[in-house]
Design a protein around this motif. Sequence first.
Motif, mmCIF file in Angstrom:
data_model
loop_
_atom_site.group_PDB
_atom_site.id
_atom_site.type_symbol
_atom_site.label_atom_id
_atom_site.label_comp_id
_atom_site.label_asym_id
_atom_site.label_seq_id
_atom_site.Cartn_x
_atom_site.Cartn_y
_atom_site.Cartn_z
ATOM 1 N N HIS A 191 18.606 4.121 -3.688
ATOM 2 C CA HIS A 191 19.757 3.672 -4.470
ATOM 3 C C HIS A 191 20.980 3.536 -3.567
ATOM 4 N N GLY A 192 21.225 4.535 -2.731
ATOM 5 C CA GLY A 192 22.293 4.451 -1.753
ATOM 6 C C GLY A 192 23.612 5.074 -2.179
ATOM 7 N N ASP A 193 23.781 5.360 -3.449
ATOM 8 C CA ASP A 193 25.031 5.973 -3.923
ATOM 9 C C ASP A 193 24.729 6.802 -5.162
ATOM 10 N N VAL A 194 23.895 7.831 -4.992
ATOM 11 C CA VAL A 194 23.504 8.690 -6.112
ATOM 12 C C VAL A 194 24.682 9.611 -6.413
ATOM 13 N N ASP A 195 25.412 9.280 -7.443
ATOM 14 C CA ASP A 195 26.689 9.917 -7.733
ATOM 15 C C ASP A 195 26.881 9.915 -9.249
ATOM 16 N N PRO A 196 27.536 10.938 -9.813
ATOM 17 C CA PRO A 196 27.767 10.941 -11.271
ATOM 18 C C PRO A 196 28.429 9.677 -11.798
ATOM 19 N N LYS A 197 29.252 9.034 -10.976
ATOM 20 C CA LYS A 197 29.943 7.830 -11.453
ATOM 21 C C LYS A 197 28.985 6.661 -11.654
ATOM 22 N N PRO A 206 19.400 9.507 -18.845
ATOM 23 C CA PRO A 206 20.339 8.903 -17.897
ATOM 24 C C PRO A 206 19.866 7.530 -17.430
ATOM 25 N N PHE A 207 20.812 6.595 -17.372
ATOM 26 C CA PHE A 207 20.543 5.266 -16.835
ATOM 27 C C PHE A 207 21.322 5.113 -15.525
ATOM 28 N N PHE A 208 20.635 4.639 -14.497
ATOM 29 C CA PHE A 208 21.268 4.411 -13.199
ATOM 30 C C PHE A 208 21.782 2.979 -13.122
ATOM 31 N N PHE A 209 22.918 2.819 -12.465
ATOM 32 C CA PHE A 209 23.441 1.471 -12.228
ATOM 33 C C PHE A 209 24.138 1.450 -10.871
ATOM 34 N N ASP A 210 24.715 0.309 -10.522
ATOM 35 C CA ASP A 210 25.436 0.109 -9.265
ATOM 36 C C ASP A 210 24.545 0.378 -8.053
ATOM 37 N N ARG A 219 13.393 8.606 1.597
ATOM 38 C CA ARG A 219 13.915 8.977 0.278
ATOM 39 C C ARG A 219 14.761 10.239 0.344
ATOM 40 N N LEU A 220 14.623 11.008 1.435
ATOM 41 C CA LEU A 220 15.415 12.226 1.594
ATOM 42 C C LEU A 220 16.906 11.952 1.495
ATOM 43 N N LEU A 221 17.343 10.762 1.919
ATOM 44 C CA LEU A 221 18.773 10.469 1.905
ATOM 45 C C LEU A 221 19.288 10.334 0.476
ATOM 46 N N ASP A 222 18.535 9.656 -0.386
ATOM 47 C CA ASP A 222 18.907 9.595 -1.805
ATOM 48 C C ASP A 222 18.903 10.985 -2.426
ATOM 49 N N LEU A 223 17.847 11.746 -2.156
ATOM 50 C CA LEU A 223 17.722 13.079 -2.743
ATOM 51 C C LEU A 223 18.847 13.988 -2.267
ATOM 52 N N ALA A 224 19.124 14.003 -0.971
ATOM 53 C CA ALA A 224 20.174 14.870 -0.437
ATOM 54 C C ALA A 224 21.532 14.493 -1.005
ATOM 55 N N LEU A 269 22.958 17.871 5.590
ATOM 56 C CA LEU A 269 24.089 17.913 6.511
ATOM 57 C C LEU A 269 24.559 16.510 6.848
ATOM 58 N N PHE A 270 23.608 15.589 7.043
ATOM 59 C CA PHE A 270 23.973 14.199 7.315
ATOM 60 C C PHE A 270 24.804 13.625 6.174
ATOM 61 N N CYS A 271 24.355 13.839 4.932
ATOM 62 C CA CYS A 271 25.082 13.295 3.776
ATOM 63 C C CYS A 271 26.441 13.959 3.605
ATOM 64 N N LEU A 272 26.533 15.241 3.936
ATOM 65 C CA LEU A 272 27.819 15.931 3.850
ATOM 66 C C LEU A 272 28.801 15.368 4.870
ATOM 67 N N LEU A 273 28.360 15.211 6.108
ATOM 68 C CA LEU A 273 29.229 14.635 7.133
ATOM 69 C C LEU A 273 29.570 13.184 6.814
ATOM 70 N N LEU A 274 28.616 12.464 6.250
ATOM 71 C CA LEU A 274 28.871 11.080 5.853
ATOM 72 C C LEU A 274 29.953 11.015 4.780
ATOM 73 N N LYS A 275 29.902 11.945 3.813
ATOM 74 C CA LYS A 275 30.925 11.978 2.767
ATOM 75 C C LYS A 275 32.301 12.233 3.365
ATOM 76 N N LEU A 276 32.399 13.177 4.296
ATOM 77 C CA LEU A 276 33.675 13.441 4.961
ATOM 78 C C LEU A 276 34.156 12.201 5.710
ATOM 79 N N SER A 277 33.228 11.511 6.375
ATOM 80 C CA SER A 277 33.586 10.305 7.119
ATOM 81 C C SER A 277 34.118 9.214 6.189
ATOM 82 N N ILE A 278 33.452 9.048 5.051
ATOM 83 C CA ILE A 278 33.869 8.010 4.104
ATOM 84 C C ILE A 278 35.239 8.341 3.515
ATOM 85 N N LEU A 279 35.485 9.619 3.200
ATOM 86 C CA LEU A 279 36.797 10.007 2.696
ATOM 87 C C LEU A 279 37.884 9.648 3.701
#
Length: 309
Positions: A191-197, A206-210, A219-224, A269-279
Amino acid sequence: ESVLLPPPYNRVFRLTDNQKRRYILKEYDNKLHVHKQPAHLPTLRAALESSLLEFLRQRKLPVIAPLPLRRPPHRFFLHGRKACLLFPFLDGTPYRKTPEQRHQVASTLATLHLHLREFSFPQRDLFPCGAVGNTWLTPELREKAFSFLSCQNPGLADKTTAAWQSLEPFLALLRQSPSPAEPGMVHLANHGDVDPKNVMFFGNRPFFFDFQQVFWGPRLLDLAQGMLQFAYVFPGGHHVPDLASFLHSYQSVFPLNPPELHHLKSALLFCLLLKLSILLQLHGTGFPLSPEQFSCHLRLLDAFPSLAL
């Protein structure tokens, strides 16, 4: 019509026709994802998102798919030089942060992944490891994003640099995408942006969109990403037990293989650092930097060495 999201995101409009029917129009115009990418990438992304959603819709899976056009099989159109998708406007309810809803999201994500193994993903080399995530595999761009921290907070810059360096073996695996770099690592359309929004509830389902960030990779990246985003509570930060409960719910539907369990903490850890980078990257384009959100992610980074799932 009204714009729901401003640049640098894709532009999203709410539309009403003369019969009072409501729609959502998404115009691909994301300025965050154009680094060294072909000019026609937004059109490719619109085509990819529409074909993937149609694949899932035909399997009666819980996604919000674009409306069909008069010329099937295409479900996107060009407005000027920009690709667009038209969606129905649906009145669902947002994620309420309850244990039951978190379980439903995780198990639904696993169900989507089971089916997405069979999706014929075109041009995998154009969409490896995430549209944004792939750019952060290069040290030059990471250093650019954190450059202003060196003046304001040298300790933080050193901490994040050390964390990225510790991930180098995992990053080497990601760089080998689109082919699975290790037996047992399941690659599929993420999906690439597994987020409550990006989740809406209809009843207890639940329905996924975006799916605009869809990419080919482990798939680990979506799950993480889902574990991190659905364990985050504002204010306060990440509730660590919720990381484990999301993982447990996912595995009840689509269990991880031993190599995936081995790499799971690196993916987190990759997804956490990625989130900080995107912020930080969003802040660089004019968006306000939320001190609370940023500090919550830093606290999890500090606690990461002792994190047990």
